[in-house]
Design a protein around this motif. Structure first.
Motif, PDB file in Angstrom:
ATOM      1  N   ALA A 122     -42.023  21.741 -72.813  1.00 22.44           N
ATOM      2  CA  ALA A 122     -42.657  20.580 -71.853  1.00 22.44           C
ATOM      3  C   ALA A 122     -41.881  19.299 -72.086  1.00 22.44           C
ATOM      4  CB  ALA A 122     -44.096  20.461 -72.682  1.00 22.44           C
ATOM      5  N   GLN A 123     -42.162  18.411 -71.217  1.00 23.06           N
ATOM      6  CA  GLN A 123     -41.322  17.215 -71.122  1.00 23.06           C
ATOM      7  C   GLN A 123     -41.763  16.311 -72.071  1.00 23.06           C
ATOM      8  OE1 GLN A 123     -40.790  15.755 -67.055  1.00 23.06           O
ATOM      9  NE2 GLN A 123     -40.649  13.688 -67.718  1.00 23.06           N
ATOM     10  N   ASP A 124     -42.819  16.232 -72.377  1.00 23.09           N
ATOM     11  CA  ASP A 124     -43.411  15.512 -73.510  1.00 23.09           C
ATOM     12  C   ASP A 124     -43.583  15.579 -74.948  1.00 23.09           C
ATOM     13  OD1 ASP A 124     -45.430  16.666 -72.601  1.00 23.09           O
ATOM     14  OD2 ASP A 124     -46.832  15.271 -72.526  1.00 23.09           O
ATOM     15  N   ILE A 125     -43.252  16.890 -75.110  1.00 27.19           N
ATOM     16  CA  ILE A 125     -43.478  17.643 -76.358  1.00 27.19           C
ATOM     17  C   ILE A 125     -42.150  17.405 -77.160  1.00 27.19           C
ATOM     18  CG2 ILE A 125     -44.251  19.587 -77.889  1.00 27.19           C
ATOM     19  CD1 ILE A 125     -46.729  18.245 -76.265  1.00 27.19           C
ATOM     20  N   CYS A 126     -42.177  17.073 -78.336  1.00 26.22           N
ATOM     21  CA  CYS A 126     -41.084  17.200 -79.158  1.00 26.22           C
ATOM     22  C   CYS A 126     -41.598  17.363 -80.756  1.00 26.22           C
ATOM     23  CB  CYS A 126     -39.991  16.027 -79.181  1.00 26.22           C
ATOM     24  SG  CYS A 126     -40.408  14.559 -80.245  1.00 26.22           S
ATOM     25  N   PHE A 127     -40.420  18.006 -81.474  1.00 26.08           N
ATOM     26  CA  PHE A 127     -40.763  18.664 -82.778  1.00 26.08           C
ATOM     27  C   PHE A 127     -39.440  17.927 -83.859  1.00 26.08           C
ATOM     28  CE2 PHE A 127     -41.627  21.572 -79.785  1.00 26.08           C
ATOM     29  CZ  PHE A 127     -43.019  22.158 -79.986  1.00 26.08           C
ATOM     30  N   SER A 128     -40.230  17.501 -84.792  1.00 22.57           N
ATOM     31  CA  SER A 128     -39.068  16.693 -85.620  1.00 22.57           C
ATOM     32  C   SER A 128     -39.412  17.289 -87.331  1.00 22.57           C
ATOM     33  CB  SER A 128     -39.574  15.103 -85.885  1.00 22.57           C
ATOM     34  OG  SER A 128     -40.954  15.009 -86.382  1.00 22.57           O
ATOM     35  N   GLY A 129     -38.301  17.486 -87.965  1.00 26.57           N
ATOM     36  CA  GLY A 129     -38.342  18.177 -89.298  1.00 26.57           C
ATOM     37  C   GLY A 129     -38.367  17.223 -90.558  1.00 26.57           C
ATOM     38  N   GLY A 130     -39.464  17.377 -91.225  1.00 24.26           N
ATOM     39  CA  GLY A 130     -39.557  16.293 -92.359  1.00 24.26           C
ATOM     40  C   GLY A 130     -38.669  16.485 -93.533  1.00 24.26           C
ATOM     41  N   SER A 131     -38.849  15.460 -94.583  1.00 19.56           N
ATOM     42  CA  SER A 131     -38.269  16.053 -95.851  1.00 19.56           C
ATOM     43  C   SER A 131     -39.257  16.504 -96.690  1.00 19.56           C
ATOM     44  CB  SER A 131     -37.915  14.467 -96.596  1.00 19.56           C
ATOM     45  OG  SER A 131     -38.850  13.546 -96.498  1.00 19.56           O
ATOM     46  N   ASP A 132     -40.445  16.354 -96.264  1.00 20.90           N
ATOM     47  CA  ASP A 132     -41.584  17.226 -96.988  1.00 20.90           C
ATOM     48  C   ASP A 132     -41.795  18.634 -96.584  1.00 20.90           C
ATOM     49  OD1 ASP A 132     -42.662  16.871 -94.644  1.00 20.90           O
ATOM     50  OD2 ASP A 132     -44.432  15.801 -94.860  1.00 20.90           O
ATOM     51  N   GLY A 133     -40.797  19.086 -95.839  1.00 19.12           N
ATOM     52  CA  GLY A 133     -40.996  20.428 -95.442  1.00 19.12           C
ATOM     53  C   GLY A 133     -41.963  20.695 -94.312  1.00 19.12           C
ATOM     54  N   ASN A 134     -42.485  19.750 -93.809  1.00 17.83           N
ATOM     55  CA  ASN A 134     -43.288  20.015 -92.597  1.00 17.83           C
ATOM     56  C   ASN A 134     -42.558  19.874 -91.180  1.00 17.83           C
ATOM     57  OD1 ASN A 134     -45.752  20.633 -93.600  1.00 17.83           O
ATOM     58  ND2 ASN A 134     -46.007  18.340 -94.216  1.00 17.83           N
ATOM     59  N   VAL A 135     -42.878  20.521 -90.022  1.00 12.32           N
ATOM     60  CA  VAL A 135     -42.438  20.275 -88.768  1.00 12.32           C
ATOM     61  C   VAL A 135     -43.612  19.359 -88.206  1.00 12.32           C
ATOM     62  CG1 VAL A 135     -42.024  21.454 -86.411  1.00 12.32           C
ATOM     63  CG2 VAL A 135     -41.050  22.210 -88.547  1.00 12.32           C
ATOM     64  N   PHE A 136     -43.204  18.370 -87.526  1.00 14.67           N
ATOM     65  CA  PHE A 136     -44.253  17.334 -86.766  1.00 14.67           C
ATOM     66  C   PHE A 136     -44.150  17.661 -85.306  1.00 14.67           C
ATOM     67  CE2 PHE A 136     -43.156  15.706 -90.951  1.00 14.67           C
ATOM     68  CZ  PHE A 136     -44.398  14.855 -91.545  1.00 14.67           C
ATOM     69  N   VAL A 137     -45.320  17.728 -84.885  1.00 14.77           N
ATOM     70  CA  VAL A 137     -45.370  18.037 -83.650  1.00 14.77           C
ATOM     71  C   VAL A 137     -45.967  16.869 -82.632  1.00 14.77           C
ATOM     72  CG1 VAL A 137     -46.277  19.688 -81.666  1.00 14.77           C
ATOM     73  CG2 VAL A 137     -46.075  20.707 -83.981  1.00 14.77           C
ATOM     74  N   TRP A 138     -45.192  16.278 -81.655  1.00 15.35           N
ATOM     75  CA  TRP A 138     -45.520  15.043 -81.229  1.00 15.35           C
ATOM     76  C   TRP A 138     -45.689  15.377 -79.680  1.00 15.35           C
ATOM     77  CZ3 TRP A 138     -45.225  10.645 -84.125  1.00 15.35           C
ATOM     78  CH2 TRP A 138     -44.770  10.724 -85.534  1.00 15.35           C
ATOM     79  N   GLN A 139     -46.814  14.738 -78.976  1.00 14.71           N
ATOM     80  CA  GLN A 139     -47.096  14.707 -77.790  1.00 14.71           C
ATOM     81  C   GLN A 139     -46.590  13.287 -77.350  1.00 14.71           C
ATOM     82  OE1 GLN A 139     -50.422  16.589 -76.101  1.00 14.71           O
ATOM     83  NE2 GLN A 139     -49.687  16.294 -73.988  1.00 14.71           N
ATOM     84  N   GLY A 140     -45.857  12.671 -76.386  1.00 14.91           N
ATOM     85  CA  GLY A 140     -45.754  11.612 -76.116  1.00 14.91           C
ATOM     86  C   GLY A 140     -44.946  10.869 -77.288  1.00 14.91           C
ATOM     87  N   THR A 141     -45.630   9.745 -77.778  1.00 13.43           N
ATOM     88  CA  THR A 141     -45.277   9.216 -79.205  1.00 13.43           C
ATOM     89  C   THR A 141     -46.284   9.397 -80.458  1.00 13.43           C
ATOM     90  OG1 THR A 141     -46.456   7.040 -78.285  1.00 13.43           O
ATOM     91  CG2 THR A 141     -43.878   7.227 -77.598  1.00 13.43           C
ATOM     92  N   THR A 142     -47.238  10.221 -79.946  1.00 15.38           N
ATOM     93  CA  THR A 142     -48.395  10.372 -80.892  1.00 15.38           C
ATOM     94  C   THR A 142     -48.374  11.796 -81.516  1.00 15.38           C
ATOM     95  OG1 THR A 142     -49.858   9.280 -79.526  1.00 15.38           O
ATOM     96  CG2 THR A 142     -50.879  10.504 -81.136  1.00 15.38           C
ATOM     97  N   LEU A 143     -48.475  11.771 -82.823  1.00 17.12           N
ATOM     98  CA  LEU A 143     -48.435  13.133 -83.580  1.00 17.12           C
ATOM     99  C   LEU A 143     -49.703  13.802 -83.467  1.00 17.12           C
ATOM    100  CD1 LEU A 143     -46.980  14.765 -85.732  1.00 17.12           C
ATOM    101  CD2 LEU A 143     -48.142  13.348 -87.608  1.00 17.12           C
ATOM    102  N   GLN A 144     -49.439  15.332 -83.102  1.00 18.70           N
ATOM    103  CA  GLN A 144     -50.607  15.841 -82.700  1.00 18.70           C
ATOM    104  C   GLN A 144     -51.003  16.663 -84.188  1.00 18.70           C
ATOM    105  OE1 GLN A 144     -52.273  16.222 -79.921  1.00 18.70           O
ATOM    106  NE2 GLN A 144     -50.855  14.131 -79.449  1.00 18.70           N
TER     107      GLN A 144
END
Length: 1219
Positions: free
Chosen positions: A135-157
């Protein structure tokens, strides 16, 4: 496929390069400081985003192909780890780094940004990686705490727990994601990051049995990861690149030291193995015996290490460590044998004495060299007296003297084992037998030091075979010198591979390979030794005098090309002689009263053709002609051009030219596409060889103000038009090595040579080239500023110096090796390594030039002139094309080795008495492409010598004769080159060819069984269509036969000549061809003729621009307009008459409409004119200047046009444009 690489430095640059050819596509610099830490290509591949290491971690977006900055902004005060483009929106980016994630939108030359909003979903942590999903507005970031953060637009889901430690790396594909973390775990996820499908643990037990390497550390942290082709590619923090099969097995692809610097390097005395040690506290053993280099063993050390050495028998390894200690280990078991710690500062060099290896010398930064007894395992002596730290030590062959270099630039000598200092004179040092040479000081090494260098700048040396010295320096170079290197600033060859300091070099035990180690880049590089000639050789300056003798006699083909008059070929000159008449659009038109009649309707002006039945008796459909599209050109310009035929698109297509068209032909499909923006004949062509400008083509034309067009061979888009500085024409064009410059040669009296920047059309430099014709100018394959020209008694070596061109004539040196030679007319060029140039001479010899001096002559490379040469950049092999009689072991094409000493000849046919002339050659992927003087293109397979004709065209001269087969997709042509050719449109091939004398007209019989050919001599021939066998011939006139026609009844043959005559021959009497009558009172020469549908009348179009109608076969003039107006004609080829008045343009005072042909359904009339245009009119077109559609392709005069039997295709012929 482009790749980019970032670097650290004062003015860091980005290099975009092709991973297959390894050629640079672009270098981007000037907008970052300290270094570049992150890069990403946009989804469309056009833009590149980069992040700098300055305080603001600046972000720059580039148009990387142009090297232009598009936008820039401050990134973030804390470090940015990754930048990523949104693959679906090429204006959006995301960055992650220390305690932040930021979403960017590129707007013009700047950005807008928004921080990620965490809300109550999770706490902010360092973001280590980021990736987009479907999806165009969905991205995923990997954190130093071991979590994957799921973002829609600029908001963490939401967050998903992925790893126990930081998520260092992440990669997305259509079907899911792959992540890598601190614990050496790889996770395979679904496309929503909801389920972990599989995990892989990197450990030794998971390695495939035959993997090329050893895992140094269990569960290393993963720093890079990518997924594709069923494999996962992983980079670890301990220096491994690994491939994980989805089924589980893991393979080490390559590995190296992981941190700090690597200084220690030692070669095994008898095997193809070596050892390295580094600041990462590892000792590593490498094997390079099978052509690869792989790690075979390792040992974890307690301390960082700086040096290593093998014992003479290879059974022990001594390792010097940074804390002042050293250890000795067994090379088989890697178990420690001995450990000593006598010094406080690092051990910088360590060496066993030569066989039997009684002593071990240990040098430290404490300014001492300690000598240990290997048997007694204790120190037996110390070398004192150095005023600074020790840098290098070497033993003599007897194991009794140690040479020492120090940081104070001292070269000291000590006796072993006690360590007493001794003095050796310079002459003694050179003659002394040394077991090894790794030192960098002394008279024998004076020349290795570059200007303004410090004593620490050259870090190591290694001597091979007593004469080849390799050095490692702080400038990132490995250099080779001829030893002894006496005198300052010696000549050398340098090699780049390391990014900064090269810390050590060592030759292998057989001197076939050289290994170097890097400091901060921790790289271990293996270099293969090539045959080594002289490092450098000076030559004298060029002699610019002009004292050559006149040449004796010219080859006929060279003379024709040398003396060709291009002014007469420029298209504004009319093609036909004037016939004394007034052009139709200028004639007074009689006012006609509109008549009302109750008589039956007028009969049709032209009979509509019924299409022949298809196979099985079904009726064919014939569609009305409303438009035309150029599909295929049967032609190639070879008679006066050279080096104008190339492979492009990785060998899938070829590019060449004919008429005013640049032609790209697919070798697999046989189809053609065209560049049609030239206004006159193209006479030269070149293809840009630089990967940044792949498939970029330059073509030059004739004309009063000629131009070069640079265009894209795939899209046919015009990239640049270059004009000015030349007149009459541009006969040579060549791209420089980077593809940014081109050099052109003109046909004006000064034969100007001009270098241009083609992208902006600006002139770099220009100069008069030579008083006589220059045939070719080519850049050296490795230069943007150096090129060579060849021509009539001319070889000149040019350099661009600012805005000036400096030319040096070739020096004809005299020596026993070269002999006495005069300057010849040079026709072609090729290049070799080390500034060697090859020029092909009119005599058939090839002259070999070193710099600008003649080095030797390859005599009789061809028996006739060497018209063309081609240097294969891939392997250096040279192809020559010349004038040669074919035989089993000889031919006009020859493939030579890099030095032009051995060759393989390729005949074009089995034998023959007539010499073939090859004007262009090109080579790629085991095939040789060649173009002939007779305008044919041929491909030869190197291995088998098989010859395949790709394009066949008429030779030099105009082509006026054209007719279509009445029932099949075939047509016939006849030209001034003396050939009649039968073509098949379905296969786009030449079916048959017959050599006659110059021919000017041709026609099929109504049943397609016979072909009539009119010759320029006044003779005409009748040939059978099958095999072009002679059926009959006759000559009753002296003038050229301008048109020849069969009556629809097949009983009469009409022959129209330049003598103002039309003769009728009775075909029912057989090959005797008795004349049945002739037309009387024709006003001028014949242009074309048409029979009536009932074969009773013939309409004759004459040079007086009038139509005259005659009875057949009596030849009486029909003067009654009422009779002639009611005649239904079998065809329409006339260019005059009230029905076609509208075909004549306003600007036709000095040019003609040469031909016309009406489609078989009678709705569309095609014309060809002296402006090079094919036009399509509605028929009839009685009004002046009627509307039309125009089509370009011919460079100048269009001589004839014919619709094929079913109106699906139109064929046109050109005057003097090889089409």
């Amino acid at each position: 496929m482009p790749s980019s690489a970032e670097e650290v430095g004062r003015d860091p640059s980005i290099h975009i390069w092709d991973v297959e050819s390894l050629k640079t596509g672009s270098v981007l610099k000037g907008h970052h400081q300290r270094g570049i830490c992150a890069l990403d290509f946009s989804g469309d591949g056009k833009k590149l985003a980069s992040v700098g290491l300055d305080d603001n971690h600046s972000i720059v977006v580039w148009d990387w192909k142009k090297g232009e900055k598009l936008a820039t902004t401050r990134g973030h005060k804390d470090k940015i780890f990754v930048i990523k483009w949104n693959p679906l929106d090429h204006s959006k980016l995301v960055t992650v780094g220390v305690k932040h994630i930021k979403f960017w939108n590129q707007t013009g030359g700047g950005f807008t940004s928004n921080r990620g909003t965490m809300g109550q979903v999770a706490k902010l942590c360092d973001m280590m990686c980021v990736s987009y999903g479907k999806a165009q507005d969905i991205c995923f970031s990997g954190g130093s705490d071991g979590n994957v953060f799921v973002w829609q637009g600029t908001t963490l889901q939401k967050t998903v727990k992925a790893h126990d430690g930081p998520v260092f790396a992440m990669h997305s594909l259509d079907k899911g994601f792959v992540t890598g973390g601190k614990g050496g775990v790889v996770g395979l996820w679904d496309d929503q990051f909801e389920r972990c499908l599989k995990t892989y643990q990197i450990k030794r037990s998971a390695l495939a049995p035959n993997t090329a390497g050893v895992l140094v550390k269990e569960s290393p942290s993963i720093r890079a990861i990518v997924l594709g082709h069923g494999k996962i590619l992983v980079g670890t923090n301990s220096g491994e690149v690994m491939e994980i099969d989805k089924a589980g097995p893991m393979t080490i692809l390559t590995q190296g030291h992981s941190e700090g610097e690597v200084w220690g390097l030692a070669m095994h005395p008898s095997k193809a193995t070596f050892a390295t040690v580094g600041d990462d506290k590892t000792l590593r053993m490498w094997d390079m015996g099978d052509g690869t280099c792989k790690m075979v063993n390792f040992k974890l050390l307690k301390q960082a290490a700086r040096c290593v050495a093998f014992s003479p028998d290879g059974q022990a390894l001594a390792v010097g460590q940074k804390d002042g200690s050293f250890i000795v280990i067994n090379t088989e078991t890697f178990e420690e044998i001995l450990a000593q710690h006598h010094r406080k500062e690092e051990i910088c060099d360590i060496q066993f004495s030569p066989d039997p290896g009684k002593y071990l010398a240990v040098a430290s930064h404490d300014n001492f060299v300690d000598i240990y007894s290997v048997l007694k395992t204790k120190r037996v002596g110390t070398c004192k007296g150095a005023s600074s730290y020790i840098t290098h030590i070497d033993w003599d062959l007897r194991g009794k003297v140690i040479m020492v270099n120090t940081g104070a630039k001292e070269q000291l000598f000590f006796e072993a084992p006690r360590g007493k200092r001794i003095t050796l004179r310079s002459a003694e040092v050179e003659k002394f037998g040394w077991s090894s040479w790794t030192c960098v000081l002394g008279p024998t090494c004076e020349g290795i030091w570059p200007p303004k260098s410090d004593v620490t700048d050259v870090n190591a040396s290694s001597l091979a075979d007593g004469h080849l010295l390799a050095t490692a320096d702080d400038f990132g170079f490995v250099k080779l010198f001829e030893y002894p290197v006496t005198g300052k600033f010696a000549k050398f060859k340098k090699y780049m591979g390391h990014s900064a300091h090269v810390t050590n070099v060592r030759w292998s035990q057989d001197s076939s390979k050289l290994v170097s180690t890097g400091g901060a880049d921790t790289a271990v590089i293996v270099w293969k030794r090539e045959s080594m000639g002289s490092i450098g050789r000076g030559h004298g300056e060029s002699d610019d005098s002009d004292t050559d003798d006149e040449e004796e006699g010219y080859d006929s083909d060279v003379a024709r090309e040398k003396d060709i008059d291009y002014t007469s070929k420029i298209y504004i000159n009319p093609m036909r002689a004037k016939g004394g008449g007034v052009k139709p659009h200028l004639q007074e038109k009689e006012h006609e009263k509109q008549q009302v009649s109750r008589n039956p309707p007028e009969p049709p002006k032209v009979k509509k053709a019924e299409p022949p039945s298809a196979t099985g008796g079904k009726k064919r459909k014939m569609t009305q002609v409303t438009d035309l599209q150029l599909e295929f050109i049967h032609g190639y310009r070879g008679f006066d051009a050279r080096s104008n035929l190339f492979y492009i698109n990785d060998g899938a297509d070829i590019v060449f030219h004919a008429a005013g068209a640049g032609i790209v032909q697919s070798l697999t499909a046989g189809t053609q596409s065209f560049y049609l923006k030239h206004s006159d004949d193209i006479i030269c062509l070149d293809v840009n060889q630089h990967p940044k400008f792949k498939n970029v083509i330059a073509t030059g034309q004739i004309g009063n103000n000629p131009s070069v067009h640079v265009w894209d061979g795939v899209t046919k888009e015009t990239l640049s038009v270059i004009q000015g500085g030349h007149s009459k024409g541009i006969c040579s064009v060549d791209f420089s090595c980077t593809g940014k410059n081109i050099v052109t040669v003109g046909l004006e009296e000064e034969h100007n040579v001009i270098v241009w920047r083609w992208q902006d059309g600006s002139k770099v430099a220009s100069a008069p080239g030579h008083s006589q014709r220059i045939f070719r100018a080519e850049f050296r394959p490795d230069s943007d500023t150096q090129f060579v020209t060849v021509g009539v008694k001319h070889v000149k070596f040019w350099s661009v110096a600012g805005s000036e061109l400096i030319g040096k004539r070739g020096i004809l040196t005299s020596s026993e090796a070269v002999g006495q030679h005069k300057m010849q007319t040079m026709l072609s060029l090729a290049f070799g390594a080390n500034n060697v140039t090859y020029t092909g001479a009119m005599s058939g010899d090839v002259y070999v030039w070193q710099d600008s001096s003649l080095a030797r002559v390859v005599q009789k490379a061809h028996t006739g002139p060497v018209f063309t040469m081609f240097t294969t950049l891939r392997d250096g092999l040279i192809v020559t094309g010349g004038k040669e009689v074919n035989s089993k072991d000889n031919g006009p094409v020859k493939l030579w080795d890099q030095e032009m000493k051995r060759c393989k000849a390729f005949p074009l046919k089995e034998n023959g008495s007539k010499a073939d002339v090859v004007k262009s050659v090109c080579r790629a992927k085991g095939k040789i492409l060649l173009g002939t003087k007779d305008n044919c293109i041929v491909e030869i397979a190197e291995k088998t010598g098989n010859v395949h004709v790709l394009v066949a065209g008429h030779g030099e001269g105009e082509v006026w004769g054209l007719d279509r087969h009445p029932t099949a997709s075939k047509f016939i042509t006849a030209g001034y080159d003396g050939t009649v050719r039968l073509w098949d449109l379905a296969t786009k091939s030449l079916v048959a060819k017959l050599d006659v004398t110059a021919a000017s007209s041709v026609a099929f019989s109504p049943d397609g069984e016979l072909i009539a050919v009119g010759l320029k001599t006044g003779e005409f021939l009748l040939l059978s269509t099958s095999g072009l066998k002679l059926w009959g011939k006759k000559r009753d006139r002296a003038g050229s036969i301008n048109d020849i026609r069969f009556s629809p009844s097949s009983k009469i043959l009409a022959v129209g000549s330049n003598d103002n005559c039309v003769d009728f021959y009775d075909l029912t009497q057989g090959p005797s061809l008795s004349r049945a009558g002739f037309c009387k009172g024709i006003a001028s020469f014949i242009i074309n003729m048409d029979f009536s549908a009932d074969s009773k009348y013939i309409r004759v179009c004459t040079g007086a621009y009038i139509n005259q109608v005659y009875c057949v076969p009596e030849g009486n003039l029909v003067q009654d307009v009422a009779v002639s107006d009611k005649i239904t004609w079998a065809s329409w080829t006339s260019v005059v008459g009230k029905e076609v008045l509208g075909i004549w343009p306003k600007n036709a005072e000095n040019a003609d409409v040469n031909c016309s042909h009406l489609s078989h359904l009678g709705n569309a009339l095609a014309t060809g004119d002296d402006f090079g245009l094919v036009k399509l009119f509605s028929f009839p077109c009685p009004d002046k200047f009627s509307e039309f559609k125009k089509y370009t392709g011919h460079s100048a005069h269009v001589t004839n046009v014919r619709f094929l039997f079913d109106d699906r295709y139109l064929v046109s012929t050109g005057g003097d444009d090889c089409w």
